[in-house]
Structure formats: C-alpha cells, structure tokens
Design an enzyme around this catalytic site. Structure first.
Site, PDB file in Angstrom:
ATOM      1  N   LYS A  70       0.892  -1.170   0.000  1.00 22.90           N
ATOM      2  CA  LYS A  70       0.000   0.000   0.000  1.00 22.90           C
ATOM      3  C   LYS A  70       0.926   1.216   0.000  1.00 22.90           C
ATOM      4  O   LYS A  70       1.522   1.570   1.012  1.00 22.90           O
ATOM      5  CB  LYS A  70      -0.862  -0.003   1.266  1.00 22.90           C
ATOM      6  CG  LYS A  70      -2.181   0.738   1.180  1.00 22.90           C
ATOM      7  CD  LYS A  70      -2.112   2.181   0.752  1.00 22.90           C
ATOM      8  CE  LYS A  70      -1.953   3.144   1.893  1.00 22.90           C
ATOM      9  NZ  LYS A  70      -1.851   4.560   1.420  1.00 22.90           N
ATOM     10  N   GLU A 118       9.262   1.448  11.005  1.00 21.83           N
ATOM     11  CA  GLU A 118      10.347   2.408  10.730  1.00 21.83           C
ATOM     12  C   GLU A 118       9.704   3.783  10.827  1.00 21.83           C
ATOM     13  O   GLU A 118       8.958   4.189   9.936  1.00 21.83           O
ATOM     14  CB  GLU A 118      10.919   2.175   9.323  1.00 21.83           C
ATOM     15  CG  GLU A 118      11.518   0.795   9.093  1.00 21.83           C
ATOM     16  CD  GLU A 118      12.851   0.606   9.793  1.00 21.83           C
ATOM     17  OE1 GLU A 118      13.437   1.601  10.241  1.00 21.83           O
ATOM     18  OE2 GLU A 118      13.285  -0.544   9.915  1.00 21.83           O
ATOM     19  N   GLU A 144       9.459  16.252  15.569  1.00 18.73           N
ATOM     20  CA  GLU A 144       9.909  16.169  14.183  1.00 18.73           C
ATOM     21  C   GLU A 144       9.305  17.319  13.368  1.00 18.73           C
ATOM     22  O   GLU A 144       8.103  17.580  13.437  1.00 18.73           O
ATOM     23  CB  GLU A 144       9.447  14.823  13.599  1.00 18.73           C
ATOM     24  CG  GLU A 144      10.060  14.518  12.247  1.00 18.73           C
ATOM     25  CD  GLU A 144       9.620  13.155  11.701  1.00 18.73           C
ATOM     26  OE1 GLU A 144       8.449  12.783  11.893  1.00 18.73           O
ATOM     27  OE2 GLU A 144      10.449  12.467  11.098  1.00 18.73           O
ATOM     28  N   CYS A 204      13.266  11.125   7.281  1.00 15.82           N
ATOM     29  CA  CYS A 204      13.202  10.641   8.664  1.00 15.82           C
ATOM     30  C   CYS A 204      14.519  10.889   9.372  1.00 15.82           C
ATOM     31  O   CYS A 204      14.557  11.148  10.561  1.00 15.82           O
ATOM     32  CB  CYS A 204      12.861   9.162   8.666  1.00 15.82           C
ATOM     33  SG  CYS A 204      13.957   8.174   7.633  1.00 15.82           S
TER      34      CYS A 204
HETATM   35  P1  TAP Z   1       2.144   8.524   7.582  1.00 16.71           P
HETATM   36  O1  TAP Z   1       1.146   9.591   7.496  1.00 16.71           O
HETATM   37  O2  TAP Z   1       2.324   7.829   8.867  1.00 16.71           O
HETATM   38  O3  TAP Z   1       1.781   7.484   6.424  1.00 16.71           O
HETATM   39  C1  TAP Z   1       2.588   6.369   6.158  1.00 16.71           C
HETATM   40  C2  TAP Z   1       1.767   5.331   5.421  1.00 16.71           C
HETATM   41  O4  TAP Z   1       0.750   4.829   6.295  1.00 16.71           O
HETATM   42  C3  TAP Z   1       1.037   5.885   4.201  1.00 16.71           C
HETATM   43  O5  TAP Z   1       1.018   4.911   3.206  1.00 16.71           O
HETATM   44  C4  TAP Z   1      -0.368   6.120   4.752  1.00 16.71           C
HETATM   45  O6  TAP Z   1      -1.339   6.159   3.743  1.00 16.71           O
HETATM   46  C5  TAP Z   1      -0.509   4.903   5.632  1.00 16.71           C
HETATM   47  N1  TAP Z   1      -1.583   4.973   6.652  1.00 16.71           N
HETATM   48  C6  TAP Z   1      -2.126   6.060   7.231  1.00 16.71           C
HETATM   49  N2  TAP Z   1      -3.083   5.691   8.120  1.00 16.71           N
HETATM   50  C7  TAP Z   1      -3.142   4.342   8.080  1.00 16.71           C
HETATM   51  C8  TAP Z   1      -3.935   3.371   8.758  1.00 16.71           C
HETATM   52  N3  TAP Z   1      -4.862   3.701   9.647  1.00 16.71           N
HETATM   53  N4  TAP Z   1      -3.711   2.063   8.484  1.00 16.71           N
HETATM   54  C9  TAP Z   1      -2.777   1.684   7.596  1.00 16.71           C
HETATM   55  N5  TAP Z   1      -2.006   2.568   6.904  1.00 16.71           N
HETATM   56  C10 TAP Z   1      -2.183   3.878   7.154  1.00 16.71           C
HETATM   57  O7  TAP Z   1       3.602   9.023   7.164  1.00 16.71           O
HETATM   58  P2  TAP Z   1       3.984   9.889   5.915  1.00 16.71           P
HETATM   59  O8  TAP Z   1       3.414  11.253   6.131  1.00 16.71           O
HETATM   60  O9  TAP Z   1       3.662   9.182   4.656  1.00 16.71           O
HETATM   61  O10 TAP Z   1       5.581   9.893   6.051  1.00 16.71           O
HETATM   62  C11 TAP Z   1       6.242  10.742   6.913  1.00 16.71           C
HETATM   63  C12 TAP Z   1       6.660  10.047   8.188  1.00 16.71           C
HETATM   64  O11 TAP Z   1       7.358   8.849   7.875  1.00 16.71           O
HETATM   65  C13 TAP Z   1       7.648  10.869   8.993  1.00 16.71           C
HETATM   66  O12 TAP Z   1       7.323  10.805  10.348  1.00 16.71           O
HETATM   67  C14 TAP Z   1       8.984  10.196   8.721  1.00 16.71           C
HETATM   68  O13 TAP Z   1       9.942  10.413   9.722  1.00 16.71           O
HETATM   69  C15 TAP Z   1       8.576   8.777   8.600  1.00 16.71           C
HETATM   70  N6  TAP Z   1       9.560   8.017   7.827  1.00 16.71           N
HETATM   71  C16 TAP Z   1      10.361   7.128   8.471  1.00 16.71           C
HETATM   72  C17 TAP Z   1      11.327   6.438   7.761  1.00 16.71           C
HETATM   73  C18 TAP Z   1      12.217   5.449   8.460  1.00 16.71           C
HETATM   74  S1  TAP Z   1      13.054   4.425   7.536  1.00 16.71           S
HETATM   75  N7  TAP Z   1      12.327   5.412   9.751  1.00 16.71           N
HETATM   76  C19 TAP Z   1      11.477   6.663   6.396  1.00 16.71           C
HETATM   77  C20 TAP Z   1      10.655   7.578   5.780  1.00 16.71           C
HETATM   78  C21 TAP Z   1       9.685   8.245   6.507  1.00 16.71           C
HETATM   79  P3  TAP Z   1      -1.835   7.573   3.152  1.00 16.71           P
HETATM   80  O14 TAP Z   1      -0.676   8.186   2.490  1.00 16.71           O
HETATM   81  O15 TAP Z   1      -2.873   7.179   2.205  1.00 16.71           O
HETATM   82  O16 TAP Z   1      -2.324   8.358   4.327  1.00 16.71           O
END
Ligand code: TAP
Length: 549
Positions: free
Chosen positions: A197, A271, A404, A305
């Site tokens: 997804k 992660e 963050e 991240c």
């Molecule tokens: P999120 O908003 O947490 O979304 C991540 C993924 O989860 C997206 O595919 C999102 O879908 C999905 N999601 C949201 N609600 C869900 C639910 N209830 N059930 C299942 N899946 C759900 O993060 P983001 O905004 O995409 O990314 C930014 C965050 O990721 C930051 O905090 C960053 O630090 C972290 N990050 C961490 C790493 C590592 S390796 N530690 C790497 C990259 C990013 P939708 O997009 O459709 O909402």
C-alpha cells in the site's frame, strides 16, 4: 478507533481530487486485477500538473489482493533462490533501462529534485539488488549448529530460514521508490509474496513498482499493489490475513498499526520518525561540517526521517559555524524539481508547508530567531515550497528541538562540554540516527557510542540508509525492528531449527521411566560436566551425598 484513522482521510481528501472519466487515459498499467470502484488523480506538488489517476482499492479488493498473494506464495517459495534472485536482476535491468523516466515520475510526484530521485532512490535500489543477490545465498543458507552437549552427541541440528508467507508493506511518500522497493526485494528473495500500500500522494510511484515486477515476469500474485487511502485501504491491509506488516511512516500511525496488528498477534516492523541531532566539536573541519549540516537538513526539503533536525555546536566555534551555515543556506536555489539547477524542490503538498510554517511560527513566539528563510515561497506559481530556514536562540525545551519538523528547518544551539552534548542529543523521544563532527576520531567515537540511536556517523550524515549492508532502524519511538543488512533480511523469515537423531533405534536416557538412579546419575553428570575442572567435579560428587549435590 484511534484518531489517526479519522484524521487522515480529511487531510488527504483535501489533496486528491476524484478523477474525471477522461483522466484514466493517463493511468499506468496497475496490478489491479479486480476493477477498482473509484479513481483519484495524482498531482505534481510543484506545479499542480495532473500526473494521471490511480485506483482506490476497497477493503474487499484488498482482501482479494491478499488472497492472490497467499495463493501465489507456495509456488514462489518453491523457486530456487537463484531463480528468485534472477527475477530481481531482471527488475534491476528494467530500472537501468528506464532510469530517466523513473526519476522523472519520482521527482514530479514527490517534489524532490530529479538528482535526488536518481541518487537516493534509483542508485540505492540498484545497489541493494546487487548486494542481496550476492549475499542472500550465504545469509539464507542452512547452518549446522555445533553440538557440544554430551547428551546430544548423537544428534545433528541445523537452522534454516523459511518464508513467513504474505507480507503487508505500507510505505511513506518521502521515499516513494526506494523504501517500498527495499522491502519488496528482501521479502521476495526470502520466498514471501507481498501486498504494497503506497502512500497516497505517491500512488503512481507505487503502481510503477508493480509494473516493474510484472515486466520482469514475476508470477501473478507475487507483488500486489493496492493504492488508496491509509485509513481505508491501508487499514484493510493491516487487518487482513498477512503474516507480517512492514510499516514506514509517522509515530502516530505506526502506533496504531502495531495496536491493530497485535490483535491478531501479527508481527510488525515499524520504521518511524526522527529528530536527529548533529554535534559539532570545536576541532571539527568547520566548513565541511557546515556543508554537511546544510545538506543534511535541507535535502528532500527536509522531509527525511533521518534529516539533521537539530545541531549542537561547541560554544567556541558557534558564531563561525552559524555564519557558514547561513551563508550556504542563503545560496540554495528553490524551484521546480525537474530543473537540474535547483537544490530544493517542493514539499509534498500545501498541508505540509502549513505544518512546517506553523512550527516555525511557534518557535519564534517562544523566543527563537530566524536568520534566513522562515516562510513559504512560490518560485513556481501555486507550488508547495518552503524556504530553507536557519534558526538560533532556540532552547532544548522548545517544540522545534523536540518534535519532528519534516521540513527544511535547521535550529542551532550551543554546548560547552562533550557530556552536555551527549545529554542534549539523548534528550529526545526519538532515536533514529545522529552525527558527530571532530578531527579527533577517538573522541568522536566516544561521543557517538553514547548516543541512543540506531545509526550514528562521524564527519558525515544521512547516508546510512543508502548502505544495504548496514542495519537501519530506530530506538525509542523511532521504531521497532530493522531493515537492510542481514538483520533486515531476517525480518522476512521464520528462523527454524531442524534436529535429527542419528541413533534412532536407541532409547534416550532422559525419557521415561524416571527413577532415583536416573536422578543421581544426572547429578553426577552435572558435577562432572559443569564444574570448573574435572578434579573439582569429582570432589563435588564425593562430597555431595548429604546435601543432594
Ligand atoms: P504517515 O502519514 O504515517 O503514512 C505512512 C503510510 O501509512 C502511508 O502509506 C499512509 O497512507 C498509511 N496509513 C495512514 N493511516 C493508516 C492506517 N490507519 N492504516 C494503515 N495505513 C495507514 O507518514 P507519511 O506522512 O507518509 O511519512 C512521513 C513520516 O514517515 C515521517 O514521520 C517520517 O519520519 C517517517 N519516515 C520514516 C522512515 C524510516 S526508515 N524510519 C522513512 C521515511 C519516513 P496515506 O498516504 O494514504 O495516508
């Protein structure tokens, strides 16, 4: 239901429009085996350009995708490892043949400069495929275990690695290619099938990943991509019949994923976010350290991240370092990410610009000062851009030093002693990565080893995720489990042992019936085997009559 599930759709709904019927002309060939009910358009956050549409998978369609992945898994696992690796090499060849198109899609859909799309996504995956193609046969080979125990001398035991089954992968938008690809490649090499997804803002990148595996001839069902919202499509995946969830994203959603998975006792790798510190000692190569801080804080518009989110500088070089950083940040060019002469592209959307700006505003109210940047900019009309921002006069208790930011903001603070620098770095609920800058490598390592993070680097920053051989993952609220390296690979297998008794015709001494004689024999054997010397063992047996040994 946790707040994340109700909050998310509202945010994303504002960013994605339903697709008019004609938009499907741009739709990439998805692995959507069942007709999806609705489609949405993905737009370029830098220009507002319509990039094409993607299907929104309903929960039923997600369950059907999981069922296809489950049906395909035994056949996929039955391929010899060398054959599965050959499929990955075919995928790599296809990436190499289409690297320009791929970088363009990543850049246009996520807003990151095309150079970064190439450098941090495409190269990373080619390297990861090469690494695991070479190492996986060794890492996944059966291993014979030594059998020093006298009672087990007639047995042989080996450990072997079995696939888990179907892996549910949920990925973020900031690395829309490299993160899901890394997880898929490791999962597939181990004999699993996957359902991905992708983050909704970068759904087209997710669908393109599905196409890569299709074109490599990977059998149907081995890689399923289900685009759609997190709260509906993603939620259905976590609740579905998957054997492990590998989630990359925010702490808030990660916590909810773990709670949901826990109801089925389904394991999850998380992660999550970071608030990575950089420590600049007074003996650092100051100019190089300032270059590193500027790049580490601003690449991918700070939506990383592991970006540098707070800098601690020794008080004696603080002014000089701040001047260098401000000078370098002021020269950065913000603009359309497809322009090769641009350093920062656009943020993922206007909502993210607002979030970052609000945090900067709150820091100003709390007493911080902006030396450069500090506001949204519009180098392309209507684009979601934010200026690279350097802040000083920040305090450790401010939100800007604790939460963050996920944007191009670099707050800088002074420290006096190494102990203080370590304490400041560790004063965080996050623990993803960190960096230390000093000419004295021994001193830098001493500091580095005391920082509670999954990765720490000396005299550079933000490159560890790019090393397939290095484990990546967080401590504290930055995550659970590891990706990359042998530890990341082993997240995708069940580590099993297989024992064989060579003298199958002989009864074992520890089987029934029990007796006083058996008990005494066991006591004597224990004394002989586990005493520090044979003499001590004999003496223990001779003196053991009264106290039971
Ligand atoms: P999120 O908003 O947490 O979304 C991540 C993924 O989860 C997206 O595919 C999102 O879908 C999905 N999601 C949201 N609600 C869900 C639910 N209830 N059930 C299942 N899946 C759900 O993060 P983001 O905004 O995409 O990314 C930014 C965050 O990721 C930051 O905090 C960053 O630090 C972290 N990050 C961490 C790493 C590592 S390796 N530690 C790497 C990259 C990013 P939708 O997009 O459709 O909402």
């Amino acid at each position: 239901m946790p707040t994340v599930t109700t909050k998310k759709p509202t945010k994303k709904a504002a960013q994605k429009k339903p697709a008019p019927k004609s938009a499907t002309a741009k739709k990439p060939a998805a692995r959507a085996h069942a007709p999806a009910r609705t489609e949405r358009i993905s737009t370029n956050p830098a220009t507002g350009e319509d990039l094409g549409s993607y299907p929104v998978f309903t929960p039923d369609e997600v369950r059907a995708a999981i069922a296809r992945a489950r049906a395909a898994q035994p056949r996929w696992a039955a391929f010899p490892l060398a054959k599965r690796i050959e499929f990955m090499k075919r995928v790599k060849r296809d990436i190499l043949n289409h690297m320009g198109d791929l970088a363009e899609l990543i850049s246009k859909e996520s807003g990151k400069p095309r150079v970064e799309a190439h450098n941090a996504e495409i190269i990373l995956i080619c390297d990861l495929i090469d690494y695991f193609s070479k190492e996986a046969p060794k890492l996944l080979a059966d291993e014979k275990l030594p059998m020093p125990q006298v009672a087990f001398k007639t047995k042989s035991t080996k450990l072997f690695y079995a696939p888990l089954g179907v892996i549910g992968i949920i990925s973020p938008w900031n690395w829309p290619f490299a993160i899901p690809m890394s997880e898929i490649i490791m999962a597939l090499i181990c004999g699993n099938t996957v359902v991905l997804k992708p983050a909704e803002p970068t759904s087209l990148c997710g669908l393109r990943i599905g196409e890569l595996f299709d074109r490599a001839g990977v059998p149907e069902g081995v890689v399923e991509v289900v685009s759609g919202s997190g709260s509906t499509t993603g939620q259905a995946l976590v609740e579905g019949d998957v054997d492990k969830v590998v989630f990359t994203g925010s702490v808030e959603v990660g916590r909810h994923i773990m709670e949901t998975a826990a109801k089925r006792l389904c394991p999850a790798v998380l992660e999550l976010g970071g608030k990575d510190p950089m420590i600049i000692c007074e003996d650092a190569y100051l100019n190089a350290a300032a270059e590193a801080a500027v790049w580490g804080a601003f690449f991918n518009q700070g939506q990383v991240c592991a970006s540098v989110e707070r800098v601690y500088v020794h008080e004696t070089v603080y002014d000089e370092f701040v001047d260098l950083v401000v000078e370098k940040a002021g020269k950065l060019r913000v603009g359309n990410p497809m322009d090769p002469d641009v350093d920062l592209g656009s943020m993922i959307n206007h909502a993210q610009v607002k979030t970052v700006h609000a945090q900067v505003q709150r820091a100003l109210k709390a007493g911080a000062r902006v030396l450069t940047g500090g506001e949204p900019v519009e180098p392309v009309k209507g684009g979601a851009f934010y200026s690279p921002t350097v802040m000083v006069d920040v305090r450790q208790d401010m939100e800007i030093m604790q939460e963050e930011t996920f944007g191009p903001v670099l707050p800088i603070m002074k420290f006096t002693t190494d102990e203080e620098a370590v304490a400041l770095a560790n004063d965080s609920r996050f623990g993803l990565s960190a960096s230390v800058f000093s000419k004295n490598l021994k001193r830098a390592e001493l500091i580095a080893r005391q920082i509670r993070t999954g990765a720490v680097s000396i005299n550079d920053c933000c490159y560890t995720y790019g090393l397939p051989q290095a484990p990546w993952g967080g401590e504290k609220e930055s995550g659970v489990g590891r990706t990359h390296s042998r530890f990341g690979l082993y997240e995708f297998v069940s580590i099993r042992s297989l024992g064989t008794e060579m003298l199958g015709q002989v009864k074992r001494p520890y089987w029934y019936p029990y007796s006083q004689g058996t008990y005494e024999m066991l006591q004597k054997a224990t004394s002989l085997l586990y005493s520090d010397s044979p003499l001590e063992g004999v003496l223990r047996i001779l003196g053991s009559g009264k106290n039971g040994g």
